[in-house]
Design a protein around this motif. Structure first.
Motif, PDB file in Angstrom:
ATOM      1  N   ARG A  48      47.913  37.309  44.842  1.00 52.53           N
ATOM      2  CA  ARG A  48      46.677  38.142  44.424  1.00 52.53           C
ATOM      3  C   ARG A  48      46.835  39.594  44.465  1.00 52.53           C
ATOM      4  O   ARG A  48      46.060  40.112  43.630  1.00 52.53           O
ATOM      5  CB  ARG A  48      45.741  38.160  45.717  1.00 52.53           C
ATOM      6  N   TYR A  49      48.279  40.025  44.447  1.00 52.47           N
ATOM      7  CA  TYR A  49      48.637  41.321  44.005  1.00 52.47           C
ATOM      8  C   TYR A  49      49.200  41.582  42.469  1.00 52.47           C
ATOM      9  O   TYR A  49      49.316  42.633  42.484  1.00 52.47           O
ATOM     10  CB  TYR A  49      49.563  41.769  45.230  1.00 52.47           C
ATOM     11  N   GLY A  50      49.222  40.392  42.051  1.00 52.74           N
ATOM     12  CA  GLY A  50      49.830  40.364  40.550  1.00 52.74           C
ATOM     13  C   GLY A  50      51.044  40.350  40.508  1.00 52.74           C
ATOM     14  O   GLY A  50      51.906  40.370  39.426  1.00 52.74           O
ATOM     15  N   ASN A  51      52.047  40.096  41.547  1.00 61.04           N
ATOM     16  CA  ASN A  51      53.551  39.693  41.526  1.00 61.04           C
ATOM     17  C   ASN A  51      53.668  38.187  41.190  1.00 61.04           C
ATOM     18  O   ASN A  51      52.941  37.332  41.819  1.00 61.04           O
ATOM     19  CB  ASN A  51      54.080  40.012  42.949  1.00 61.04           C
ATOM     20  N   THR A  52      54.782  38.101  40.230  1.00 61.51           N
ATOM     21  CA  THR A  52      54.894  36.840  39.730  1.00 61.51           C
ATOM     22  C   THR A  52      56.476  36.348  39.816  1.00 61.51           C
ATOM     23  O   THR A  52      57.289  37.009  39.840  1.00 61.51           O
ATOM     24  CB  THR A  52      54.636  36.832  38.099  1.00 61.51           C
ATOM     25  N   THR A  53      56.525  35.018  40.303  1.00 60.16           N
ATOM     26  CA  THR A  53      57.828  34.283  40.420  1.00 60.16           C
ATOM     27  C   THR A  53      57.916  33.101  39.785  1.00 60.16           C
ATOM     28  O   THR A  53      56.684  32.389  39.931  1.00 60.16           O
ATOM     29  CB  THR A  53      58.224  34.446  41.958  1.00 60.16           C
ATOM     30  N   GLY A  54      58.926  32.549  39.596  1.00 60.38           N
ATOM     31  CA  GLY A  54      58.920  31.444  39.137  1.00 60.38           C
ATOM     32  C   GLY A  54      59.927  31.032  37.871  1.00 60.38           C
ATOM     33  O   GLY A  54      61.155  31.702  37.943  1.00 60.38           O
ATOM     34  N   TRP A  55      59.838  29.943  37.090  1.00 61.10           N
ATOM     35  CA  TRP A  55      60.646  29.608  35.975  1.00 61.10           C
ATOM     36  C   TRP A  55      60.089  29.646  34.663  1.00 61.10           C
ATOM     37  O   TRP A  55      59.007  28.764  34.715  1.00 61.10           O
ATOM     38  CB  TRP A  55      61.577  28.211  36.472  1.00 61.10           C
ATOM     39  N   ILE A  56      60.842  29.965  33.761  1.00 64.45           N
ATOM     40  CA  ILE A  56      60.282  29.677  32.319  1.00 64.45           C
ATOM     41  C   ILE A  56      61.437  29.176  31.716  1.00 64.45           C
ATOM     42  O   ILE A  56      62.241  30.014  31.193  1.00 64.45           O
ATOM     43  CB  ILE A  56      59.613  30.842  31.713  1.00 64.45           C
ATOM     44  N   GLY A  57      61.501  28.013  30.925  1.00 64.25           N
ATOM     45  CA  GLY A  57      62.402  27.350  30.274  1.00 64.25           C
ATOM     46  C   GLY A  57      63.843  27.827  31.150  1.00 64.25           C
ATOM     47  O   GLY A  57      64.854  28.126  30.277  1.00 64.25           O
ATOM     48  N   GLY A  58      64.034  27.537  32.166  1.00 69.86           N
ATOM     49  CA  GLY A  58      65.340  27.680  32.787  1.00 69.86           C
ATOM     50  C   GLY A  58      65.868  29.036  33.174  1.00 69.86           C
ATOM     51  O   GLY A  58      66.897  29.222  33.676  1.00 69.86           O
ATOM     52  N   LYS A  59      64.760  29.867  32.999  1.00 75.92           N
ATOM     53  CA  LYS A  59      65.161  31.395  33.384  1.00 75.92           C
ATOM     54  C   LYS A  59      64.230  31.782  34.398  1.00 75.92           C
ATOM     55  O   LYS A  59      63.082  31.752  34.551  1.00 75.92           O
ATOM     56  CB  LYS A  59      64.934  32.361  32.074  1.00 75.92           C
ATOM     57  N   TYR A  60      64.873  32.526  35.519  1.00 72.58           N
ATOM     58  CA  TYR A  60      64.141  32.893  36.659  1.00 72.58           C
ATOM     59  C   TYR A  60      63.296  34.423  36.349  1.00 72.58           C
ATOM     60  O   TYR A  60      63.734  34.989  35.832  1.00 72.58           O
ATOM     61  CB  TYR A  60      64.826  32.961  37.926  1.00 72.58           C
ATOM     62  N   VAL A  61      61.863  34.223  36.840  1.00 69.74           N
ATOM     63  CA  VAL A  61      61.166  35.204  36.543  1.00 69.74           C
ATOM     64  C   VAL A  61      60.532  35.809  37.989  1.00 69.74           C
ATOM     65  O   VAL A  61      60.347  35.212  39.070  1.00 69.74           O
ATOM     66  CB  VAL A  61      59.870  34.693  35.814  1.00 69.74           C
ATOM     67  N   SER A  62      60.631  37.049  37.790  1.00 68.68           N
ATOM     68  CA  SER A  62      60.282  37.783  38.878  1.00 68.68           C
ATOM     69  C   SER A  62      59.732  39.128  38.637  1.00 68.68           C
ATOM     70  O   SER A  62      60.425  40.084  38.082  1.00 68.68           O
ATOM     71  CB  SER A  62      61.492  38.245  39.991  1.00 68.68           C
ATOM     72  N   THR A  63      58.393  39.619  38.744  1.00 67.32           N
ATOM     73  CA  THR A  63      57.803  40.646  38.372  1.00 67.32           C
ATOM     74  C   THR A  63      56.746  41.217  39.719  1.00 67.32           C
ATOM     75  O   THR A  63      56.566  40.542  40.431  1.00 67.32           O
ATOM     76  CB  THR A  63      56.828  40.510  37.304  1.00 67.32           C
ATOM     77  N   TYR A  64      56.813  42.756  39.387  1.00 68.91           N
ATOM     78  CA  TYR A  64      56.246  43.190  40.660  1.00 68.91           C
ATOM     79  C   TYR A  64      54.999  44.328  40.122  1.00 68.91           C
ATOM     80  O   TYR A  64      55.240  44.798  39.187  1.00 68.91           O
ATOM     81  CB  TYR A  64      57.130  44.140  41.445  1.00 68.91           C
ATOM     82  N   SER A  65      53.707  43.984  40.360  1.00 69.68           N
ATOM     83  CA  SER A  65      52.825  44.799  39.993  1.00 69.68           C
ATOM     84  C   SER A  65      52.466  45.983  40.951  1.00 69.68           C
ATOM     85  O   SER A  65      52.422  45.811  42.193  1.00 69.68           O
ATOM     86  CB  SER A  65      51.449  43.802  40.009  1.00 69.68           C
ATOM     87  N   ASP A  66      52.122  47.148  40.321  1.00 73.60           N
ATOM     88  CA  ASP A  66      52.018  48.405  41.113  1.00 73.60           C
ATOM     89  C   ASP A  66      50.508  48.477  41.446  1.00 73.60           C
ATOM     90  O   ASP A  66      50.376  49.457  42.504  1.00 73.60           O
ATOM     91  CB  ASP A  66      52.511  49.623  40.611  1.00 73.60           C
TER      92      ASP A  66
END
Length: 131
Positions: A48-66
């Motif tokens: 709910r804060y906009g932070n994203t984790t997971g996998w896209i096409g075998g690549k790990y995704v980690s993002t942080y929303s300010d």
């Protein structure tokens, strides 16, 4: 919720090659996005804060929303830094690719990520389709 969907589609589309491919993503009310982009499987979670984790096409995704429109993180080994101005304009970079997108109130997103043109639509069921 549109911002979560936009973030997920940007992440999915940005790491894939520039050739034409179809994208179909669905985001549920909990923030889970699943679907495909070309041959890549997309499985991410945005809190709910906009932070994203997971996998896209075998690549790990980690993002942080300010919390103020900015997002930073990584997609595989690429750095991501974006800013959404609150009026539908998203700018920034993913790796060396520049991002310039506009999302209108109806759910249509258009613009560029690197050299790739992006034209997507998110319907009322939170399904995003790009071509």
């Amino acid at each position: 919720m549109t911002r979560f969907i936009l973030a997920s589609q940007m992440l999915a589309i940005s790491i894939l090659p520039l050739y034409a491919q179809s994208t179909s993503l669905h985001t549920d009310r909990s923030g889970y996005t699943t679907g495909t982009d070309g041959n890549a499987t997309v499985n991410t979670y945005t809190d709910r804060y906009g932070n994203t984790t997971g996998w896209i096409g075998g690549k790990y995704v980690s993002t942080y929303s300010d919390g103020y429109g900015g997002t930073t993180g990584t997609i595989g080994n690429k750095r991501i830094s974006t800013y959404e101005d609150g009026y539908g304009n998203t700018t920034g970079t993913i790796g060396r690719d520049r991002i310039k997108l506009y999302t209108d109130r109806s759910g249509t997103t258009a613009g560029t990520i690197g050299r790739r043109r992006l034209n997507c639509y998110t319907d009322r069921f939170r399904t995003t389709t790009c071509n």
